[in-house]
Design an enzyme around this catalytic site. Structure first.
Site, PDB file in Angstrom:
ATOM      1  N   ARG A  33      -6.235  10.013  -0.506  1.00 45.79           N
ATOM      2  CA  ARG A  33      -5.983  10.368  -1.907  1.00 45.79           C
ATOM      3  C   ARG A  33      -7.294  10.445  -2.673  1.00 45.79           C
ATOM      4  O   ARG A  33      -7.471  11.304  -3.526  1.00 45.79           O
ATOM      5  CB  ARG A  33      -5.025   9.355  -2.537  1.00 45.79           C
ATOM      6  CG  ARG A  33      -3.568   9.636  -2.190  1.00 45.79           C
ATOM      7  CD  ARG A  33      -2.654   8.532  -2.685  1.00 45.79           C
ATOM      8  NE  ARG A  33      -2.912   7.279  -1.988  1.00 45.79           N
ATOM      9  CZ  ARG A  33      -3.151   6.112  -2.573  1.00 45.79           C
ATOM     10  NH1 ARG A  33      -3.140   6.016  -3.879  1.00 45.79           N
ATOM     11  NH2 ARG A  33      -3.387   5.036  -1.855  1.00 45.79           N
ATOM     12  N   HIS A  53       0.863  -1.195   0.000  1.00 45.07           N
ATOM     13  CA  HIS A  53       0.000   0.000   0.000  1.00 45.07           C
ATOM     14  C   HIS A  53       0.891   1.234   0.000  1.00 45.07           C
ATOM     15  O   HIS A  53       1.886   1.285   0.728  1.00 45.07           O
ATOM     16  CB  HIS A  53      -0.889  -0.022   1.246  1.00 45.07           C
ATOM     17  CG  HIS A  53      -2.018   0.960   1.207  1.00 45.07           C
ATOM     18  ND1 HIS A  53      -1.810   2.319   1.253  1.00 45.07           N
ATOM     19  CD2 HIS A  53      -3.357   0.787   1.127  1.00 45.07           C
ATOM     20  CE1 HIS A  53      -2.989   2.937   1.190  1.00 45.07           C
ATOM     21  NE2 HIS A  53      -3.936   2.032   1.115  1.00 45.07           N
TER      22      HIS A  53
END
Ligand code: FAD
Length: 621
Positions: free
Chosen positions: A273, A257
């Site tokens: 994000r 990740h």
């Protein structure tokens, strides 16, 4: 010896295990769930960002449907998934989200009117219509064409697991927590339950069941730097591997990740994000748009993690006592957004970093996060090789993720697969009788007791189990990380083979009596190192780059030779796993094409049966 009889034994009481249990209990089957920790402390509870389902309620999700979700999932998997499974998944996810709402999940809802959002660092306005007000809303996540990730602030896993556990309690499912399954009971053809150890008393128990489910989560703790909880050490895959029959599908498919915080590796959600957060380098400059002009920070995880590593290698990382990192900047989202939709992120940064994300950037770097590989099952969740054995959730290789899982697809998988596999297990149980053969049960218990006694007495040696684990974790980090090559993989395999010999001699510093974590690890370590060898060896053998599996020496995605799933089994006495292969998918709705993000060098598939169906390059927008 305490012996329990039940129709269904669920090994694992996270979201997947509990969802299967709910289905079986609803159909009237007696069900017992085992868990190392109280179910609500299972790792599912840590999931923050959300659950994907193509509801199409919010304005940025307009036009979404299972077809688009399916297409995103197949592309995300880099054509490594079973498309029949991905199709079933995409069709069922909206039902699963609504069902969870019915059971009480406080999903965030559409609020009518104007609001300000960010994409690629730029502000934009979105306007939600009055007609959609109050419907379940969604946020943006990596690798998706539409906003589809349903959420409850950034505590989605928490609310889902607590709500699921309420159903388990309501339906009277028995939960035995602080009990660890250590071996499956089987005769080479049929599984009839498991031997387990009570972690409070240290005593062995026998669980006899007509059907047994492995839902033990991922194997992130094989790696040193991981977002996974300390109990995610792949014990379910080890149970399967130790049968010598049941294969682990795609063990090499390990996801990193992009945004673990430095140095603790606690995850800050992809929702950061998705909601408009940006990645920045040592100069405070954004860089993702240089590499990924289209998707930028919202390319799939494998792609973003690779570009981050590449950017750090170019010397543009931020130096720290814990190694180089990059920055995640969510300051521009503003205090109100952060305090309502990213509450846990704020708390994590303040509590663990002393960083206030409202005014400061967050230090992040990629770290291990998700195990796409696991107990290989068919589309009904039935494990290969043993009748009566099933698997679901992160522990399984069902396989809708292929070589890369999309963010938000895992929570959805636990509940969707839980629902589907739960139905199939119940169908299996209907009228099914099994002979609980005493000799097989006796043998399994004897073997486990001897194994425990040998470790406590130090019969085979007194290797420090924590040192063995650390050596294994280092070997995987160094050789089987984001970028891989033949030389590093060969070294990793060799190191792990030496570590495997040490793991056979693991002994104790403590007494070994009763509740003893050192003993629990000593009993697991041999299996962990074997699983690590499956990861490393399968990665060495896969001479192509696909999804998270990125080979510096084989840069192309090789659809000609590698549209295949690895099947790893372990034969007792061997020093390496046996690897077999099967086609990724029996059904090809979308033939292999370009993902639309990530650098794409492809050696084309020459099989007309694969290429002759559907659109060549799937349209998703
Ligand atoms: C930090 C973090 C955030 C995440 N956020 C998201 C997100 O926003 N969206 C998303 O889709 N996915 C997310 N994921 C992934 C997702 O949370 C997991 O894949 C999913 O919750 C796994 O659920 P599970 O039921 O398969 O396993 P788990 O929830 O891990 O449950 C495993 C269960 O098995 C039990 N167990 C293990 N071994 C044994 C044994 N030998 N005997 C008995 N019991 C055993 C454990 O006690 C536990 O009850 C995230 C993952 C992490 C690490």
């Amino acid at each position: 010896m305490e012996t329990f009889y039940t129709d269904l034994l669920c090994i694992g009481a996270g979201l997947a295990g509990e969802r299967v249990a709910v289905e079986a209990a609803t159909r009237g089957f007696e069900t017992i769930c085992l868990s190392i920790v109280p179910p609500r402390r299972s790792h599912s509870s840590a999931a923050q960002g959300g659950m994907q389902a193509s509801l199409g309620n919010c304005c940025k999700g307009e036009g979404d449907c299972p077809d688009v979700h399916f297409s995103d999932t197949v592309k995300g998997s880099d054509w490594g998934c079973d498309q029949e499974v991905a199709r079933m998944f995409a069709e069922t996810a909206p039902i699963a989200v609504r069902e969870m709402a019915h059971w009480g999940i406080p999903w965030n809802r559409v609020v009518a009117g104007k609001s300000t959002y960010f994409k690629g660092g730029k502000e934009f306005e979105k306007i939600e219509s009055k007609e959609k007000e109050g419907l379940i809303t969604a946020r943006d996540f990596g690798g998706t064409a539409k906003w589809r990730t349903c959420y409850t602030s950034d505590g989605t896993g928490h609310t889902l697991l607590f709500t699921m556990d309420n159903q388990v309690v309501k339906l009277g499912v028995s939960v035995h927590d602080r009990v660890e399954a250590t071996a499956l009971i089987h005769d080479g053809e049929t599984c009839i339950g498991a031997v387990a150890r009570c972690l409070k008393t240290g005593k062995l128990r026998v669980y006899l069941a007509k059907a047994t489910l492995i839902a033990t989560g991922g194997y992130g703790r094989l790696y040193r730097e991981t977002t996974n909880a300390v109990i995610c050490d792949g014990s379910g895959s080890i149970l399967a591997l130790n049968t010598g029959i049941v294969p682990i599908g795609n063990p090499e498919a390990v996801q990193f990740h992009p945004t673990g915080i430095v140095p603790t590796n606690i995850l800050v959600t992809e929702g950061c994000r998705g909601d408009g957060g940006t990645l920045k380098d040592v100069n405070g400059e954004r860089f993702m748009h240089i590499y990924e002009p289209e998707k930028q920070e919202l390319a799939s995880r494998d792609v973003v993690s690779r570009w981050m590593t590449h950017h750090i290698r170019k010397g543009l990382g931020v130096k720290s006592a814990y190694g180089d990192h990059l920055w995640l900047d969510i300051r521009h989202l503003g205090a109100k957004h952060i305090k309502t939709k990213l509450r846990e992120v704020e708390e994590i940064c303040n509590e663990f970093l002393g960083v206030d994300p409202i005014t400061q950037m967050i230090p992040v770097r990629p770290c291990q996060h998700y195990s796409m590989g696991g107990v290989r099952t068919n589309k009904d969740g039935a494990a290969y090789g043993l009748k009566g054995l099933f698997s679901a959730g992160e522990a399984a290789c069902w396989d809708m993720h292929g070589l890369n899982r999309l963010g938000g697809n895992s929570l959805a998988e636990t509940i969707v697969a839980g629902r589907i596999v739960g139905q199939k297990v119940s169908d299996f149980l209907e009228g099914y009788e099994v002979d609980f053969k005493t000799a097989i049960i006796g043998d399994a218990v004897k073997k486990e007791q001897e194994r425990i006694d040998a470790v406590i007495r130090g019969r085979d040696g007194r290797e420090n189990v924590y040192e063995v684990r650390a050596a294994m974790q280092d070997a995987l980090m160094e050789g089987v990380g984001i970028f891989r090559n033949a030389e590093d993989l060969r070294k990793a395999v060799e190191k792990l083979q030496t570590i495997a010999e040490r793991s056979e001699k693991a002994g104790l510093r403590s007494s070994g009596i009763g509740a003893n974590p050192e003993l629990a690890l000593a009993l697991r370590i041999k299996g962990m190192v074997r699983l690590a060898l499956c990861v490393a060896y399968a990665a060495e053998q896969r001479t192509e780059s696909r999804g998270c599996h990125s080979r510096e020496d084989f840069k192309e995605r090789n659809d000609r030779d590698w549209l295949k799933r690895t099947l790893a089994t372990w034969k007792e006495g061997d020093t390496l796993p046996t690897l077999n292969y099967e086609p990724n998918s029996k059904v090809w709705e979308i033939p292999p094409g370009e993902r639309g993000y990530g650098s794409c060098q492809i050696i084309c598939c020459e099989d007309p049966d694969v290429m002759g169906c559907g659109p060549a390059s799937p349209a998703t927008n």
